[in-house]
Design a protein around this motif. Structure first.
Motif, PDB file in Angstrom:
ATOM      1  N   ASN A  31       0.826  -1.329  -0.154  1.00 46.25           N
ATOM      2  CA  ASN A  31      -0.010   0.130  -0.100  1.00 46.25           C
ATOM      3  C   ASN A  31       0.970   1.127   0.037  1.00 46.25           C
ATOM      4  O   ASN A  31       0.200   2.122  -0.427  1.00 46.25           O
ATOM      5  CB  ASN A  31      -0.909  -0.012   1.293  1.00 46.25           C
ATOM      6  N   GLU A  32       2.065   1.167   0.666  1.00 48.66           N
ATOM      7  CA  GLU A  32       3.091   2.146   0.191  1.00 48.66           C
ATOM      8  C   GLU A  32       3.731   2.367  -0.975  1.00 48.66           C
ATOM      9  O   GLU A  32       4.012   3.246  -1.622  1.00 48.66           O
ATOM     10  CB  GLU A  32       4.087   2.245   1.548  1.00 48.66           C
ATOM     11  N   ALA A  33       4.135   0.771  -1.306  1.00 47.55           N
ATOM     12  CA  ALA A  33       4.809   1.011  -2.756  1.00 47.55           C
ATOM     13  C   ALA A  33       4.172   1.317  -3.910  1.00 47.55           C
ATOM     14  O   ALA A  33       4.625   1.445  -4.897  1.00 47.55           O
ATOM     15  CB  ALA A  33       5.424  -0.449  -2.793  1.00 47.55           C
ATOM     16  N   LYS A  34       2.872   1.347  -3.829  1.00 50.03           N
ATOM     17  CA  LYS A  34       1.887   1.549  -4.978  1.00 50.03           C
ATOM     18  C   LYS A  34       2.214   2.911  -6.051  1.00 50.03           C
ATOM     19  O   LYS A  34       2.218   2.935  -6.889  1.00 50.03           O
ATOM     20  CB  LYS A  34       0.532   1.504  -4.621  1.00 50.03           C
ATOM     21  N   ARG A  35       2.751   3.922  -5.083  1.00 53.24           N
ATOM     22  CA  ARG A  35       3.015   4.954  -5.675  1.00 53.24           C
ATOM     23  C   ARG A  35       3.961   5.030  -6.515  1.00 53.24           C
ATOM     24  O   ARG A  35       4.319   6.103  -7.546  1.00 53.24           O
ATOM     25  CB  ARG A  35       3.077   6.438  -4.812  1.00 53.24           C
ATOM     26  N   ARG A  66      17.912   8.140 -10.514  1.00 53.96           N
ATOM     27  CA  ARG A  66      16.659   8.151  -9.479  1.00 53.96           C
ATOM     28  C   ARG A  66      17.211   8.599  -8.126  1.00 53.96           C
ATOM     29  O   ARG A  66      16.237   9.382  -7.521  1.00 53.96           O
ATOM     30  CB  ARG A  66      16.014   6.627  -9.387  1.00 53.96           C
ATOM     31  N   GLN A  67      18.474   8.279  -7.644  1.00 48.53           N
ATOM     32  CA  GLN A  67      18.946   8.799  -6.348  1.00 48.53           C
ATOM     33  C   GLN A  67      19.065  10.440  -6.539  1.00 48.53           C
ATOM     34  O   GLN A  67      18.537  10.976  -5.692  1.00 48.53           O
ATOM     35  CB  GLN A  67      20.355   8.284  -6.055  1.00 48.53           C
ATOM     36  N   LEU A  68      19.598  10.706  -7.791  1.00 49.11           N
ATOM     37  CA  LEU A  68      19.523  12.354  -7.925  1.00 49.11           C
ATOM     38  C   LEU A  68      18.222  12.913  -7.852  1.00 49.11           C
ATOM     39  O   LEU A  68      18.194  14.089  -7.151  1.00 49.11           O
ATOM     40  CB  LEU A  68      20.194  12.500  -9.179  1.00 49.11           C
ATOM     41  N   ALA A  69      17.201  12.314  -8.351  1.00 52.59           N
ATOM     42  CA  ALA A  69      15.852  12.876  -8.117  1.00 52.59           C
ATOM     43  C   ALA A  69      15.484  13.060  -6.850  1.00 52.59           C
ATOM     44  O   ALA A  69      14.696  13.860  -6.546  1.00 52.59           O
ATOM     45  CB  ALA A  69      15.008  11.951  -9.248  1.00 52.59           C
ATOM     46  N   ASP A  70      15.707  11.828  -6.090  1.00 51.97           N
ATOM     47  CA  ASP A  70      15.242  11.649  -4.491  1.00 51.97           C
ATOM     48  C   ASP A  70      16.152  12.940  -3.857  1.00 51.97           C
ATOM     49  O   ASP A  70      15.619  13.713  -3.081  1.00 51.97           O
ATOM     50  CB  ASP A  70      15.646  10.559  -3.984  1.00 51.97           C
ATOM     51  N   LEU A  71      17.408  13.169  -4.222  1.00 51.51           N
ATOM     52  CA  LEU A  71      18.221  14.138  -3.336  1.00 51.51           C
ATOM     53  C   LEU A  71      17.612  15.537  -3.816  1.00 51.51           C
ATOM     54  O   LEU A  71      17.582  16.460  -3.251  1.00 51.51           O
ATOM     55  CB  LEU A  71      19.585  14.189  -3.925  1.00 51.51           C
ATOM     56  N   THR A  72      17.245  15.796  -4.876  1.00 55.69           N
ATOM     57  CA  THR A  72      16.736  16.982  -5.489  1.00 55.69           C
ATOM     58  C   THR A  72      15.450  17.519  -5.504  1.00 55.69           C
ATOM     59  O   THR A  72      15.026  18.447  -5.734  1.00 55.69           O
ATOM     60  CB  THR A  72      17.400  17.547  -6.682  1.00 55.69           C
ATOM     61  N   LEU A 104       3.339  13.584 -10.778  1.00 56.42           N
ATOM     62  CA  LEU A 104       4.795  13.504 -11.209  1.00 56.42           C
ATOM     63  C   LEU A 104       5.039  11.778 -11.390  1.00 56.42           C
ATOM     64  O   LEU A 104       4.332  10.973 -10.969  1.00 56.42           O
ATOM     65  CB  LEU A 104       5.443  13.792  -9.914  1.00 56.42           C
ATOM     66  N   ASP A 105       5.861  11.685 -12.169  1.00 55.40           N
ATOM     67  CA  ASP A 105       6.287  10.162 -12.639  1.00 55.40           C
ATOM     68  C   ASP A 105       7.459   9.969 -11.577  1.00 55.40           C
ATOM     69  O   ASP A 105       8.822  10.240 -11.400  1.00 55.40           O
ATOM     70  CB  ASP A 105       7.155  10.197 -13.881  1.00 55.40           C
ATOM     71  N   LEU A 106       6.816   8.961 -10.481  1.00 57.33           N
ATOM     72  CA  LEU A 106       7.883   8.604  -9.386  1.00 57.33           C
ATOM     73  C   LEU A 106       8.755   7.362  -9.596  1.00 57.33           C
ATOM     74  O   LEU A 106       9.387   6.794  -8.748  1.00 57.33           O
ATOM     75  CB  LEU A 106       6.907   8.430  -8.111  1.00 57.33           C
ATOM     76  N   GLY A 107       8.652   6.568 -10.680  1.00 54.30           N
ATOM     77  CA  GLY A 107       9.305   5.463 -11.149  1.00 54.30           C
ATOM     78  C   GLY A 107      10.699   5.542 -11.469  1.00 54.30           C
ATOM     79  O   GLY A 107      11.265   6.786 -11.204  1.00 54.30           O
ATOM     80  N   LEU A 108      11.259   4.555 -11.985  1.00 55.95           N
ATOM     81  CA  LEU A 108      12.719   4.698 -12.011  1.00 55.95           C
ATOM     82  C   LEU A 108      13.112   5.620 -13.425  1.00 55.95           C
ATOM     83  O   LEU A 108      13.999   6.221 -13.484  1.00 55.95           O
ATOM     84  CB  LEU A 108      13.331   3.087 -12.921  1.00 55.95           C
ATOM     85  N   GLY A 109      12.454   5.417 -14.504  1.00 54.04           N
ATOM     86  CA  GLY A 109      12.483   6.377 -15.577  1.00 54.04           C
ATOM     87  C   GLY A 109      13.583   5.736 -16.299  1.00 54.04           C
ATOM     88  O   GLY A 109      14.017   4.471 -15.941  1.00 54.04           O
TER      89      GLY A 109
END
Length: 626
Positions: A427-431, A468-474, A456-461
């Motif tokens: 239920n948390e991972a679904k986003r 994806r780490q950089l997207a989380d950092l920024t 927003l696209d929250l997947g790997l891309g």
């Protein structure tokens, strides 16, 4: 550490001083040790700058702001700490610069006078500042590489305002602001906060991290900003050929990051949770300070044994030995809901969990103990693939590249180690799943938010795990965490310092191939190996650490149910604003309560977020435009 504010007006404004004072008053909690204002006409504009000071370095009045250069032409208001200020001071003195204080603010001002905007690349620290150069008629706003220190602005045709907190702009503006539908939608649909420069208030934005913006105040055409990025984090993957990273280099860089962040003329402590991130900071502090120095440890614990970290906190405290003092704060459902409105006012925007409330309580304890500076492990999970989602991204990346055998080995390692699968909640991972794979859910959006362009696209891309780490950092993760950590600490005039966000450590660890971060079932593998000699084995190789946890989902279904039902049954401001379908939200909450604990198709955030959005809207109603 401070709070700053400013107004620039191209028209005559008799209320400018009054408005500036309101901006300072509402941010006074950020700086109890001093207050100053400065006003002048520069080029085509009236300029007013202000600061409230929390004294950390050079506790005398010599460090008061606004700080003015010897020529009287350069003015600085600054919030933050430049940890390598001693080294920069020595470089400037070698060039003939004379200093009159022992604070880093003067170093920042002299660095700007000497190197101009290129000085930002030399700073190792956190900052948000405004630098006025009357010789050239320019005003420069700048923010540190990761946005640890906040800076907001609101621009109109003939004026603009900036402040450390959004409420500073609200107080200085003689108008109301509409709720930004994009920010509200992303929060309700995907639990995103601070994922874009836009805030929950339309026309109030954050200055992007790692940028500065220049205004030419002598230009009669108006206040046209000129943006420039001064630092870009490394993104190209390294050591993907199997060459091992240097564990000693990782350890030494981390230890030096902690050492720099101990520079202070006031007491320093550490937030300890019992995991490898905070424990490593505590161990590096002990190494830098020496065995005889007192080490103040602050922790938060739950009365529920399923979520309690006391055993690991105690183990680390005994490992540090010497004069380590541990202070623990307990956290209950009544604490959480009772403080929520206060926390939302201080935070300026909704929150994504009850962690900010816990952090606020920790900062209260730090104040009671006289601990002004506190080191925290924020940023380690984004930098070292510490979140469970990264295992999914890693598997997706390997399978997409056709590396089936490597993917199978990684999956087996995680399964055998027991560090991943037992902690996953769908239920948390679904986003993070592609929209085509998500189950259809009850839509609680009001008419203003029914536009999928807000998502927003929250997947790997397509860029792989490091991108994806950089997207989380920024964007997706760290900005929201930095936001609430700054607001909760500064609400009690405490300074948070973050060793994992030393740009040297980021340059070293971020581009490492994912195989060195997720290996043999362990997250943060390279860092665990680097810190093995500093920590007990049961801490460095701990399996079950998932960050601060509490039974918040159970609380919403049980102890807090009367408050929730009362809120959902009354008149909701967010429904009036067209943000939430109130009837649908009530049905969602009823469905949520049918499942025990953290289980069921609906997550805690599916209910918590719309509740918090309503409480936030009520608290800021006097500033909102219907």
């Amino acid at each position: 550490m401070c709070g700053i504010a400013g107004i620039v007006s191209l028209v005559s404004d008799a209320s400018l001083a009054k408005r500036l004072n309101r901006m300072v008053d509402v941010q006074a909690h950020r700086g109890p040790d001093g207050r100053g204002t400065w006003r002048a006409v520069v080029g085509q504009a009236q300029v007013a700058l202000a600061n409230v000071r929390l004294a950390i370095l050079d506790l005398t009045d010599a460090g008061l702001q606004p700080m003015i250069s010897p020529s009287g032409q350069q003015v600085l208001v600054y919030n933050g700490e430049i940890y390598n200020y001693r080294e920069l001071r020595a470089q400037l003195q070698a060039r003939g610069v004379a200093f009159h204080t022992q604070c880093d603010t003067e170093v920042v001002l002299q660095a700007l006078l000497t190197w101009g905007e290129a000085a930002f690349e030399r700073f190792n620290g956190m900052w948000a500042l405004a630098w006025l150069d009357q010789d050239t008629g320019t005003l420069v706003l700048s923010r540190d590489r990761f946005g640890i220190k906040p800076l907001y602005w609101h621009a109109a045709r003939d004026h603009f305002l900036f402040a450390s907190e959004i409420k500073g702009i609200l107080a200085g503006s003689e108008r109301r602001f509409a709720i930004n539908p994009a920010a509200a939608a992303r929060y309700l649909l995907q639990s995103q906060l601070d994922a874009q420069p836009q805030t929950f208030f339309d026309q109030i934005e954050a200055l992007p991290p790692a940028h500065f913006v220049r205004f030419d105040l002598r230009n009669p055409a108006g206040l046209v900003p000129s943006f420039r990025r001064y630092w870009t984090p490394p993104q190209e993957e390294i050591l993907s050929d199997g060459t091992a990273p240097s564990f000693e280099e990782v350890r030494e860089t981390f230890h030096d990051s902690v050492r720099l962040r101990l520079r202070s003329d006031v007491s320093v402590g550490v937030l300890l949770s019992g995991g490898v991130d905070s424990s490593s900071i505590a161990a590096a502090m002990r190494s830098a300070l020496g065995a005889g120095a007192e080490l103040q440890i602050l922790s938060i614990v739950s009365d529920d044994p399923r979520y309690s970290e006391e055993r690991f906190i105690g183990r680390m405290a005994s490992h540090l030995a010497g004069t380590a003092r541990t202070s623990r704060v307990r956290f209950t459902a009544s604490d959480a809901f009772g403080l929520l409105e206060r926390v939302l006012w201080l935070n300026d925007e909704p929150v994504g969990s009850l962690s900010p409330v816990a952090h606020y309580l920790l900062m209260q304890r730090a104040k009671e103990l006289g601990v002004t500076v506190v080191l925290s492990g924020q940023g380690a999970d984004e930098l070292l693939c510490g979140y469970l989602k990264y295992w999914g991204f890693h598997m997706q990346s390997l399978l997409g590249a056709g590396r089936w055998v490597t993917a199978f080995r990684a999956a087996c390692g995680a399964a055998l180690r027991g560090t991943v699968l037992p902690h996953i909640r769908m239920n948390e991972a679904k986003r993070y799943a592609p929209s085509r794979l998500r189950l259809r859910e009850l839509d609680i959006r009001g008419p203003r938010l029914r536009d999928d362009a807000f998502r927003l696209d929250l997947g790997l891309g397509s860029g792989g795990v490091i991108e994806r780490q950089l997207a989380d950092l920024t964007q997706f993760s760290l900005p929201a965490l930095l936001h609430y950590e700054d607001r909760m600490s500064m609400a009690l005039a405490r300074e948070i310092r973050l060793p994992y966000l030393d740009y040297r450590l980021v340059n070293l660890l971020l581009p490492l191939a994912p195989r060195w971060k997720m290996r043999a079932g362990w997250s943060k593998w390279v860092f665990r190996k680097a810190m093995e000699q500093d920590l007990p084995a049961e801490i460095v190789w701990r399996r079950d650490k998932q960050g601060f946890s509490n039974p918040q989902s159970e609380w919403l279904k049980t102890q807090l149910r009367p408050q929730v039902e009362g809120l959902l049954g009354g008149e909701m401001l967010t429904a009036a604003h067209g943000l939430v379908d109130q009837a649908a939200l009530r049905r969602r909450y009823e469905a949520y309560c049918r499942y025990p604990g953290d289980w069921g198709p609906l997550s805690f955030k599916d209910i918590f977020n719309p509740i918090v959005l309503e409480i936030w809207a009520r608290r800021f109603e006097s500033f909102l435009q219907l």
